[in-house]
Design a protein around this motif. Structure first.
Motif, PDB file in Angstrom:
ATOM      1  N   TYR A 100       0.821  -1.207   0.000  1.00  0.00           N
ATOM      2  CA  TYR A 100       0.000   0.000   0.000  1.00  0.00           C
ATOM      3  C   TYR A 100       0.858   1.262   0.000  1.00  0.00           C
ATOM      4  O   TYR A 100       0.399   2.327  -0.400  1.00  0.00           O
ATOM      5  CB  TYR A 100      -0.918   0.027   1.223  1.00  0.00           C
ATOM      6  N   ALA A 101       2.079   1.163   0.495  1.00  0.00           N
ATOM      7  CA  ALA A 101       2.997   2.304   0.543  1.00  0.00           C
ATOM      8  C   ALA A 101       4.408   1.800   0.302  1.00  0.00           C
ATOM      9  O   ALA A 101       4.711   0.622   0.523  1.00  0.00           O
ATOM     10  CB  ALA A 101       2.901   3.016   1.893  1.00  0.00           C
ATOM     11  N   SER A 102       5.270   2.706  -0.154  1.00  0.00           N
ATOM     12  CA  SER A 102       6.652   2.320  -0.453  1.00  0.00           C
ATOM     13  C   SER A 102       7.630   2.785   0.615  1.00  0.00           C
ATOM     14  O   SER A 102       8.763   2.322   0.666  1.00  0.00           O
ATOM     15  CB  SER A 102       7.077   2.895  -1.809  1.00  0.00           C
ATOM     16  N   ARG A 103       7.209   3.719   1.480  1.00  0.00           N
ATOM     17  CA  ARG A 103       8.089   4.226   2.527  1.00  0.00           C
ATOM     18  C   ARG A 103       7.270   4.582   3.762  1.00  0.00           C
ATOM     19  O   ARG A 103       6.045   4.706   3.700  1.00  0.00           O
ATOM     20  CB  ARG A 103       8.876   5.455   2.055  1.00  0.00           C
ATOM     21  N   ASN A 104       7.983   4.755   4.878  1.00  0.00           N
ATOM     22  CA  ASN A 104       7.339   5.058   6.154  1.00  0.00           C
ATOM     23  C   ASN A 104       7.577   6.521   6.517  1.00  0.00           C
ATOM     24  O   ASN A 104       8.663   6.882   6.960  1.00  0.00           O
ATOM     25  CB  ASN A 104       7.893   4.144   7.246  1.00  0.00           C
ATOM     26  N   PRO A 105       6.584   7.401   6.350  1.00  0.00           N
ATOM     27  CA  PRO A 105       6.785   8.823   6.666  1.00  0.00           C
ATOM     28  C   PRO A 105       6.913   9.098   8.159  1.00  0.00           C
ATOM     29  O   PRO A 105       7.360  10.174   8.556  1.00  0.00           O
ATOM     30  CB  PRO A 105       5.525   9.488   6.095  1.00  0.00           C
ATOM     31  N   PHE A 106       6.534   8.125   9.004  1.00  0.00           N
ATOM     32  CA  PHE A 106       6.638   8.309  10.448  1.00  0.00           C
ATOM     33  C   PHE A 106       8.019   7.912  10.972  1.00  0.00           C
ATOM     34  O   PHE A 106       8.326   8.155  12.136  1.00  0.00           O
ATOM     35  CB  PHE A 106       5.574   7.475  11.170  1.00  0.00           C
ATOM     36  N   ALA A 107       8.849   7.289  10.107  1.00  0.00           N
ATOM     37  CA  ALA A 107      10.147   6.782  10.564  1.00  0.00           C
ATOM     38  C   ALA A 107      11.091   7.915  10.946  1.00  0.00           C
ATOM     39  O   ALA A 107      11.901   7.780  11.864  1.00  0.00           O
ATOM     40  CB  ALA A 107      10.780   5.915   9.482  1.00  0.00           C
ATOM     41  N   GLY A 108      11.015   9.050  10.257  1.00  0.00           N
ATOM     42  CA  GLY A 108      11.913  10.166  10.545  1.00  0.00           C
ATOM     43  C   GLY A 108      11.386  11.122  11.585  1.00  0.00           C
ATOM     44  O   GLY A 108      11.969  12.187  11.807  1.00  0.00           O
ATOM     45  N   TYR A 109      10.301  10.753  12.248  1.00  0.00           N
ATOM     46  CA  TYR A 109       9.689  11.641  13.237  1.00  0.00           C
ATOM     47  C   TYR A 109      10.559  11.736  14.489  1.00  0.00           C
ATOM     48  O   TYR A 109      11.017  10.730  15.024  1.00  0.00           O
ATOM     49  CB  TYR A 109       8.300  11.111  13.589  1.00  0.00           C
ATOM     50  N   SER A 110      10.796  12.957  14.954  1.00  0.00           N
ATOM     51  CA  SER A 110      11.575  13.184  16.175  1.00  0.00           C
ATOM     52  C   SER A 110      10.625  13.290  17.357  1.00  0.00           C
ATOM     53  O   SER A 110       9.648  14.049  17.311  1.00  0.00           O
ATOM     54  CB  SER A 110      12.400  14.470  16.059  1.00  0.00           C
ATOM     55  N   SER A 111      10.908  12.542  18.399  1.00  0.00           N
ATOM     56  CA  SER A 111      10.022  12.503  19.560  1.00  0.00           C
ATOM     57  C   SER A 111       9.882  13.886  20.187  1.00  0.00           C
ATOM     58  O   SER A 111      10.848  14.645  20.299  1.00  0.00           O
ATOM     59  CB  SER A 111      10.560  11.520  20.606  1.00  0.00           C
ATOM     60  N   VAL A 112       8.651  14.201  20.585  1.00  0.00           N
ATOM     61  CA  VAL A 112       8.381  15.448  21.285  1.00  0.00           C
ATOM     62  C   VAL A 112       8.793  15.281  22.741  1.00  0.00           C
ATOM     63  O   VAL A 112       8.583  14.224  23.344  1.00  0.00           O
ATOM     64  CB  VAL A 112       6.877  15.802  21.192  1.00  0.00           C
ATOM     65  N   LYS A 113       9.378  16.312  23.314  1.00  0.00           N
ATOM     66  CA  LYS A 113       9.785  16.246  24.714  1.00  0.00           C
ATOM     67  C   LYS A 113       8.563  16.055  25.593  1.00  0.00           C
ATOM     68  O   LYS A 113       7.560  16.748  25.456  1.00  0.00           O
ATOM     69  CB  LYS A 113      10.509  17.533  25.117  1.00  0.00           C
ATOM     70  N   LYS A 114       8.636  15.084  26.492  1.00  0.00           N
ATOM     71  CA  LYS A 114       7.508  14.791  27.373  1.00  0.00           C
ATOM     72  C   LYS A 114       7.281  15.938  28.355  1.00  0.00           C
ATOM     73  O   LYS A 114       8.213  16.569  28.836  1.00  0.00           O
ATOM     74  CB  LYS A 114       7.757  13.493  28.155  1.00  0.00           C
ATOM     75  N   ASP A 115       5.993  16.189  28.619  1.00  0.00           N
ATOM     76  CA  ASP A 115       5.639  17.231  29.575  1.00  0.00           C
ATOM     77  C   ASP A 115       6.009  16.786  30.984  1.00  0.00           C
ATOM     78  O   ASP A 115       5.717  15.666  31.385  1.00  0.00           O
ATOM     79  CB  ASP A 115       4.132  17.518  29.525  1.00  0.00           C
ATOM     80  N   GLN A 116       6.646  17.675  31.732  1.00  0.00           N
ATOM     81  CA  GLN A 116       6.961  17.406  33.130  1.00  0.00           C
ATOM     82  C   GLN A 116       6.230  18.448  33.982  1.00  0.00           C
ATOM     83  O   GLN A 116       6.793  19.445  34.403  1.00  0.00           O
ATOM     84  CB  GLN A 116       8.483  17.468  33.365  1.00  0.00           C
ATOM     85  N   ARG A 117       4.953  18.238  34.171  1.00  0.00           N
ATOM     86  CA  ARG A 117       4.139  19.186  34.925  1.00  0.00           C
ATOM     87  C   ARG A 117       4.462  19.064  36.405  1.00  0.00           C
ATOM     88  O   ARG A 117       4.392  17.987  36.984  1.00  0.00           O
ATOM     89  CB  ARG A 117       2.658  18.895  34.681  1.00  0.00           C
ATOM     90  N   GLU A 118       4.833  20.180  37.005  1.00  0.00           N
ATOM     91  CA  GLU A 118       5.184  20.185  38.420  1.00  0.00           C
ATOM     92  C   GLU A 118       3.909  20.110  39.256  1.00  0.00           C
ATOM     93  O   GLU A 118       2.978  20.896  39.068  1.00  0.00           O
ATOM     94  CB  GLU A 118       5.955  21.462  38.757  1.00  0.00           C
ATOM     95  N   VAL A 119       3.857  19.156  40.175  1.00  0.00           N
ATOM     96  CA  VAL A 119       2.704  19.012  41.060  1.00  0.00           C
ATOM     97  C   VAL A 119       2.974  19.804  42.329  1.00  0.00           C
ATOM     98  O   VAL A 119       3.976  19.581  43.011  1.00  0.00           O
ATOM     99  CB  VAL A 119       2.451  17.527  41.403  1.00  0.00           C
ATOM    100  N   ASN A 120       2.100  20.750  42.631  1.00  0.00           N
ATOM    101  CA  ASN A 120       2.284  21.581  43.814  1.00  0.00           C
ATOM    102  C   ASN A 120       2.154  20.741  45.077  1.00  0.00           C
ATOM    103  O   ASN A 120       1.295  19.861  45.176  1.00  0.00           O
ATOM    104  CB  ASN A 120       1.252  22.712  43.834  1.00  0.00           C
ATOM    105  N   ALA A 121       3.015  21.030  46.040  1.00  0.00           N
ATOM    106  CA  ALA A 121       2.987  20.292  47.301  1.00  0.00           C
ATOM    107  C   ALA A 121       1.873  20.821  48.195  1.00  0.00           C
ATOM    108  O   ALA A 121       1.477  21.987  48.104  1.00  0.00           O
ATOM    109  CB  ALA A 121       4.332  20.433  48.010  1.00  0.00           C
ATOM    110  N   ILE A 122       1.349  19.946  49.046  1.00  0.00           N
ATOM    111  CA  ILE A 122       0.384  20.364  50.063  1.00  0.00           C
ATOM    112  C   ILE A 122       0.904  19.898  51.414  1.00  0.00           C
ATOM    113  O   ILE A 122       1.660  18.928  51.511  1.00  0.00           O
ATOM    114  CB  ILE A 122      -1.029  19.796  49.802  1.00  0.00           C
ATOM    115  N   SER A 123       0.519  20.595  52.462  1.00  0.00           N
ATOM    116  CA  SER A 123       0.995  20.259  53.801  1.00  0.00           C
ATOM    117  C   SER A 123       0.261  19.032  54.334  1.00  0.00           C
ATOM    118  O   SER A 123      -0.734  18.577  53.761  1.00  0.00           O
ATOM    119  CB  SER A 123       0.778  21.444  54.746  1.00  0.00           C
ATOM    120  N   VAL A 124       0.768  18.509  55.446  1.00  0.00           N
ATOM    121  CA  VAL A 124       0.136  17.342  56.068  1.00  0.00           C
ATOM    122  C   VAL A 124      -1.291  17.667  56.483  1.00  0.00           C
ATOM    123  O   VAL A 124      -2.221  16.875  56.276  1.00  0.00           O
ATOM    124  CB  VAL A 124       0.963  16.876  57.286  1.00  0.00           C
ATOM    125  N   LYS A 125      -1.506  18.858  57.043  1.00  0.00           N
ATOM    126  CA  LYS A 125      -2.856  19.249  57.469  1.00  0.00           C
ATOM    127  C   LYS A 125      -3.790  19.381  56.268  1.00  0.00           C
ATOM    128  O   LYS A 125      -4.959  18.983  56.330  1.00  0.00           O
ATOM    129  CB  LYS A 125      -2.796  20.565  58.249  1.00  0.00           C
TER     130      LYS A 125
END
Length: 383
Positions: free
Chosen positions: A157-182
Motif C-alpha cells: 500500500y505504501a513504499s516508505r514510512n513517513p513516520f520513521a523520521g519523526y523526532s520525539s516530542v519532549k515529554k511534559d513534566q508538569r510540576e505538582v504543587n505540594a500540600i501540607s500534612v494538614k
C-alpha cells in the motif's frame, strides 16, 4: 521469492505468505511459477500479492490512510490476543491520526504531513479541542510507524514510512504543587464528606496511591482484613496486595454500609463484585466521569488545574512526611525505580520543611561543650 541467483534464470517460483492457518497454527503460503527476467519477476510478485488481496495496483495506490488503518486493526489481532489496553491504545492512535490526514492516500503521505499534524496536535487541533501531551504524541506516532513498517509497506500500500523520521516530542513534566500534612488530611475528609459514589476512586487515589484506572477497578472483594489488592494498569509488576492506613479502612467500612443501603433503595444488591467507586446508578465508573468530578471538586477546594493523578503524588509525599522507611514508600507506590519515588513524586510543603528543620538540635546540645556567649565573642573582636 528466492534470492537473485548468479546465473541467468528465466523460471521463478514465487511464494506469498497469507497469514496463519488457524487449523495448523502455521503460516500458509500461495505459490506460482513465472517465466521472465529478475526485474519482471519482482513486479510479478507484487502483482500476485495484490491479486491475493483482491486489489489491483491502481486501487492499492488510491487506498486512504483511514482504509489502511481499518485493515490493520482487523489483521493485527485476528485471534484477540492483545490486551484490552493495547487494543484501545491502537484505536485511539488511529482515530487521532485519521482525524488529520486520514483522507490522504497512504502512498502519498510525506514527512511534512506528519510534521504539520504534530504541530496541530500541540496547538490543540484535535478531536477534543485540547492539545495532546508530548507522551501521547510519541505513543500515537510510534503506533502508526509500526503500522506502516509491518503492514502497509509489506502489503504494497505504501513504499516508505513517513513516520520513521519523526523526532520525539519532549515529554511534559508538569510540576505538582505540594500540600501540607494538614491540607492532605483535610482533603481526605472533604472527599469523603461528599458521600458521592463517583468520588470514592478519588479517596483510593489519595489514601492508597492508586492510579485513576486502578482505583476505578477496585471491587469489595479486593478489600479484606485491612489490605487492598490493586490490579496494576501499567504492568503485571504493579499488581500488589498492600496494607491500608487506618483512616482509609474506616472510611471504606462506613461507605460499604452506605452504598448497600442506597443500592437496596433502588432494589439492587451489593455483592463482592460490586465496585467501590461507581456512577450514580451503581455501575462501574468511567475515567472521564472521574476526571470531571475531580476537576469540579478540586476547583471548589482551591486547587489549580486539578488532575486525578495529583492525588497519587500527594499520597507519596504524605508517606515521606510520616517518617516511613524509604523502601517501604517505594513498595507502597509500586515503583520499580526508587528515583521515581523520590525525585518525581515526593514533594514537601514549605510549612513542613520548616518543621523538619526545627527537629535538628543546636550543635553540642548533647555534649559538655558549649558555644561562646555573645559577650565572649564581643571581647575577642574588641582586642
Amino acid at each position: 521469492m528466492e534470492d537473485k541467483p548468479k546465473s541467468k534464470c528465466r523460471k521463478w517460483k514465487i511464494k506469498i505468505s497469507v497469514g496463519i492457518n488457524p487449523a495448523t497454527g502455521k503460516y500458509a503460503q500461495r505459490a506460482m511459477t513465472f517465466h521472465g527476467s529478475y526485474t519482471e519477476a519482482v513486479q510479478a510478485r507484487e502483482d500476485f500479492k495484490r491479486k491475493l488481496l483482491g486489489m489491483s495496483h491502481a486501487e492499492s495506490k488510491k487506498m486512504t490512510l483511514s482504509q489502511c488503518c481499518e485493515l490493520w486493526l482487523d489483521a493485527a489481532d485476528p485471534f484477540h490476543q492483545l490486551s484490552e489496553n493495547a487494543r484501545y491504545s491502537r484505536q485511539c492512535a488511529v482515530k487521532a491520526v485519521c482525524h488529520c490526514i486520514g483522507a490522504l492516500p497512504v502512498s502519498q503521505i510525506t514527512d511534512k504531513h506528519v510534521v504539520d499534524m504534530v504541530k496541530g496536535w500541540i496547538e490543540g487541533k484535535t478531536l477534543s479541542g485540547r492539545r495532546y501531551s508530548g507522551n501521547t504524541i510519541n505513543i500515537y506516532c510510534s503506533a502508526l510507524s509500526g503500522m506502516m513498517t509491518h503492514f502497509a509497506i509489506p502489503k504494497g500500500y505504501a513504499s516508505r514510512n513517513p513516520f520513521a523520521g519523526y523526532s520525539s516530542v519532549k515529554k511534559d513534566q508538569r510540576e505538582v504543587n505540594a500540600i501540607s500534612v494538614k491540607q492532605f488530611e483535610r482533603l481526605a475528609y472533604d472527599i469523603y464528606d461528599q458521600q458521592d459514589p463517583r468520588c470514592m476512586a478519588l479517596l483510593l487515589a489519595l489514601l492508597a496511591g492508586c492510579r485513576a484506572n486502578e482505583a476505578l477497578a477496585v471491587q469489595w472483594k479486593d478489600i479484606q482484613g485491612g489490605f487492598i489488592t490493586i490490579k496494576g494498569t501499567k504492568s503485571k509488576a504493579a499488581n500488589a496486595t498492600l496494607p491500608m492506613i487506618d483512616t482509609l479502612a474506616d472510611m471504606l467500612a462506613m461507605w460499604r454500609v452506605t452504598q448497600a443501603n442506597n443500592m437496596k433503595a433502588l432494589q439492587l444488591t451489593q455483592t463482592p463484585e460490586t465496585y467501590v467507586s461507581t456512577n450514580l446508578i451503581y455501575e462501574q465508573e468511567s475515567y472521564s466521569t472521574l476526571n470531571r468530578a475531580w476537576k469540579k471538586l478540586g476547583s471548589e477546594l482551591g486547587f489549580d488545574d486539578p488532575r486525578p493523578h495529583d492525588l497519587r503524588h500527594w499520597f507519596v509525599s504524605y508517606l515521606c512526611m510520616s517518617d516511613m522507611n524509604i523502601k517501604a514508600i517505594q513498595q507502597m507506590a509500586r515503583h520499580s525505580d526508587i528515583t521515581t519515588t523520590m525525585d518525581i513524586y515526593a514533594r514537601i510543603h514549605e510549612r513542613d520543611l520548616a518543621a523538619e528543620t526545627a527537629k535538628i538540635q543546636r550543635f553540642g546540645a548533647d555534649s559538655s561543650q558549649t558555644l561562646p556567649s555573645a559577650d565572649e565573642i564581643r571581647s575577642v573582636f574588641s582586642v
